[in-house]
Structure formats: C-alpha cells, structure tokens
Design an enzyme around this catalytic site. Structure first.
Site, PDB file in Angstrom:
ATOM      1  N   CYS A  91      -0.365 -10.998   7.152  1.00 57.17           N
ATOM      2  CA  CYS A  91       0.732 -10.049   7.398  1.00 57.17           C
ATOM      3  C   CYS A  91       0.985  -9.821   8.883  1.00 57.17           C
ATOM      4  O   CYS A  91       2.126  -9.563   9.280  1.00 57.17           O
ATOM      5  CB  CYS A  91       0.479  -8.728   6.679  1.00 57.17           C
ATOM      6  SG  CYS A  91      -0.969  -7.823   7.224  1.00 57.17           S
ATOM      7  N   HIS A 166      -1.658  -2.831   6.502  1.00 57.60           N
ATOM      8  CA  HIS A 166      -0.514  -3.743   6.400  1.00 57.60           C
ATOM      9  C   HIS A 166       0.423  -3.541   7.587  1.00 57.60           C
ATOM     10  O   HIS A 166       0.563  -2.431   8.114  1.00 57.60           O
ATOM     11  CB  HIS A 166       0.218  -3.470   5.085  1.00 57.60           C
ATOM     12  CG  HIS A 166       1.356  -4.392   4.807  1.00 57.60           C
ATOM     13  ND1 HIS A 166       1.226  -5.771   4.772  1.00 57.60           N
ATOM     14  CD2 HIS A 166       2.670  -4.139   4.551  1.00 57.60           C
ATOM     15  CE1 HIS A 166       2.400  -6.313   4.513  1.00 57.60           C
ATOM     16  NE2 HIS A 166       3.286  -5.354   4.380  1.00 57.60           N
TER      17      HIS A 166
END
Length: 319
Positions: A91, A166
């Site tokens: 990510c 994230h």
C-alpha cells in the site's frame, strides 16, 4: 485478500526518507516530508505540494460500503489514474504510484513511465495487478524494508491478529479534491475547492481533520506526509541569481536552508542504509561476547534498570 497474500512484497515504514528514496529509484525529482501540523503556515513552507499521504489504523469494512456522511462519495467516472491494491504490504508504494499517476507533466524515469503508459486505460483491478507484478518495482520497494533472518514458517504456531495500518492519498484532480484508497472500489470525491489562496490543501485540511476527529482524543494511530517538489534546485538557482547583489540577508537565509536540506538527506541516507543491514548477527555476537566475559547478567540488569527509569520518567510527564 488473505493475510498471507503479500506476493513477495514486504512491509515498509512510514518515513519520509523511505518514500524519497523510492521516488529517486523511480526517477522522480520530488521528495516526501513529514507534516506535523495542518496549519496554513506549515503547508505554505512546503509548497508546491502535489499530494498528501495519510497513514491510519485500518479496520476491515465491506468494499461496497459507501463513504460515511460528510466523507465524500465514490466517483466511478474518475478521470485520472487509479489502481487497486491487489496484494498485502504494497500500500505504501501503491499510494505513491496513485499520486504520481495524477501529477500533470510528471518527470520520471523511463521504466516508471513505461509502466504508467502500459496501464493507461486499464480498470483499477487490472491496473493494480499489473503494477504489483512489476518485479523491478517490488525490488525497489523491498530494498527499503528491514531484512528479517528469522522465519517462523512451518512451526504451526497459532495465528495472532496484528494491528494493520494503511496509506491513502489526497490530491487535486481537475478542480476537485480526491481520496485515492487502493482498497476501495473507486476514488472518493470530496468536492470542488477554491483555486485562490491555499487552493486544494485548504479543502484537504478540512477533510483530514474531520477524519482525525473520528479517533479517540489523543490517539496517535496516524501520520501525514507531503509529496512536494525538491526545494534544493530552486534555492540554488535563486542563490546564483543573487550573486553580486546586496541581498546578503536573503543569501544567508538560502544558504542555511540548503545546508539544512542537505543535512536531512544525509540523515535519510544513513537511516536507509541501516534499514538494509541485518543487525541480528551483530547482536548475537555481542551477547555471546558478554556471556563469555561473565558480564551478560550485569548488562541485563543495567538495561532493565535504565528502562525502568525511562518508564518512570514517562509516567511522571504524563501525570
């Protein structure tokens, strides 16, 4: 995605030196800086800012869930570049790629430009698969991940649930602020922004502050980074233009800023070098030497004492 579906991608740190080194490997003349405040003065000092990279604690949700009230809305007709995250641990790099893919007239290395051209027109899922299948990009990403020489594979140990973090990106596209999250089906449009004054970063501040307010007071489960132009070339050009003038104060200020930027790059280079090195062998050798010298128990006791004192000082500061 299963927890083990990493596709060979390793975890990376949320660190400006890591992101800047990744940009360098992509041939992109930008850097990433920490943002400790969303105040206009802090953002103005970093202009021009191309994107904001937001790290937060991630909680599972249905991919079909619409953004909450006041949190924008999905734009299935997004006119820019958007790739899904199709493997775990990618990510950070995917956030960078999603940001770079939407910077007009981007200057980058031929390998990265070929990848962007190859994925042009692909749907987000196929685009994400193509990006995370690029061996050279995965190698560039993993080169900045701490090595691990300890493997627990095959030991049938019970699985432990770990907190997941994230990265998402906030950036302007065609007059509107967008949030690009590779785990969502579409980009999230947060509406148009006023092109005068602070421009898109004012809108981004409002959106990010509203998001931060959803966390408990005092929570530290997030960080913010700014993707910006490398300021050194511009400062050097300005310094050259001032040579022979009477603007001594401005020249002195520029030289101090250049010196600070160079010191920061040297620190980043040292930290990245340390990340690439596996220190387990060194630690083992030091412990073995202490044990042979009969000093391991006293060293352990000293370390425990120092840690206890540190914890007590921290509790005193918090009380």
């Amino acid at each position: 995605m299963s927890d083990e579906d990493s596709g060979g991608w390793q975890l990376t740190e949320s660190d400006p030196g890591v992101f800047t080194e990744l940009l360098k490997s992509l041939g992109v003349p930008h850097i990433v800086d920490d943002l400790y405040s969303l105040e206009p003065e802090s953002l103005e000092a970093l202009q021009p800012v191309h994107a904001l990279i937001f790290l937060f604690k991630w909680f599972p949700e249905s991919p079909d869930d619409e953004p909450g009230v006041g949190a924008g809305h999905y734009d299935s007709d997004f006119p820019g570049f958007f790739a899904h995250q199709t493997v775990n641990n990618a990510c950070a790099t995917l956030a960078v790629v999603n940001a770079l893919g939407n910077i007009p007239s981007l200057h980058a290395g031929p390998q990265f430009m070929d990848l962007l051209n190859f994925t042009a027109g692909m749907d987000p899922q196929t685009c994400g698969m193509a990006i995370t299948s690029a061996d050279w990009l995965r190698e560039a990403h993993n080169a900045l991940s701490p090595p691990s020489s300890i493997s627990l594979d095959g030991l049938d140990l019970p699985k432990k649930s770990e907190e997941a973090y994230h990265f998402v990106v906030y950036l302007p596209v065609l007059g509107s602020l967008y949030e690009l999250d590779g785990l969502k089906p579409y980009p999230v449009r947060h509406g148009e922004y006023d092109g005068s004054g602070e421009g898109w970063v004012k809108k981004a501040r409002e959106v990010i502050e509203n998001r931060i307010h959803t966390y408990p007071t005092g929570a530290l489960e997030f960080s913010l980074l700014a993707l910006r132009d490398d300021p050194i070339p511009g400062m050097r050009r300005r310094l050259d233009a001032l040579q022979g003038s009477a603007e001594d104060a401005e020249m002195s200020d520029l030289m101090n800023k250049i010196s600070n930027e160079n010191s920061k790059r040297e620190r980043w280079a040292f930290e990245n070098s340390s990340r690439r090195h596996n220190h387990i062998g060194l630690v083992h050798a030091l412990l073995l030497a202490l044990a042979k010298a009969g000093k391991l128990d006293s060293a352990k006791a000293d370390a425990q004492r120092v840690m206890q004192e540190r914890l007590e000082r921290q509790r005193a500061m918090e009380s």
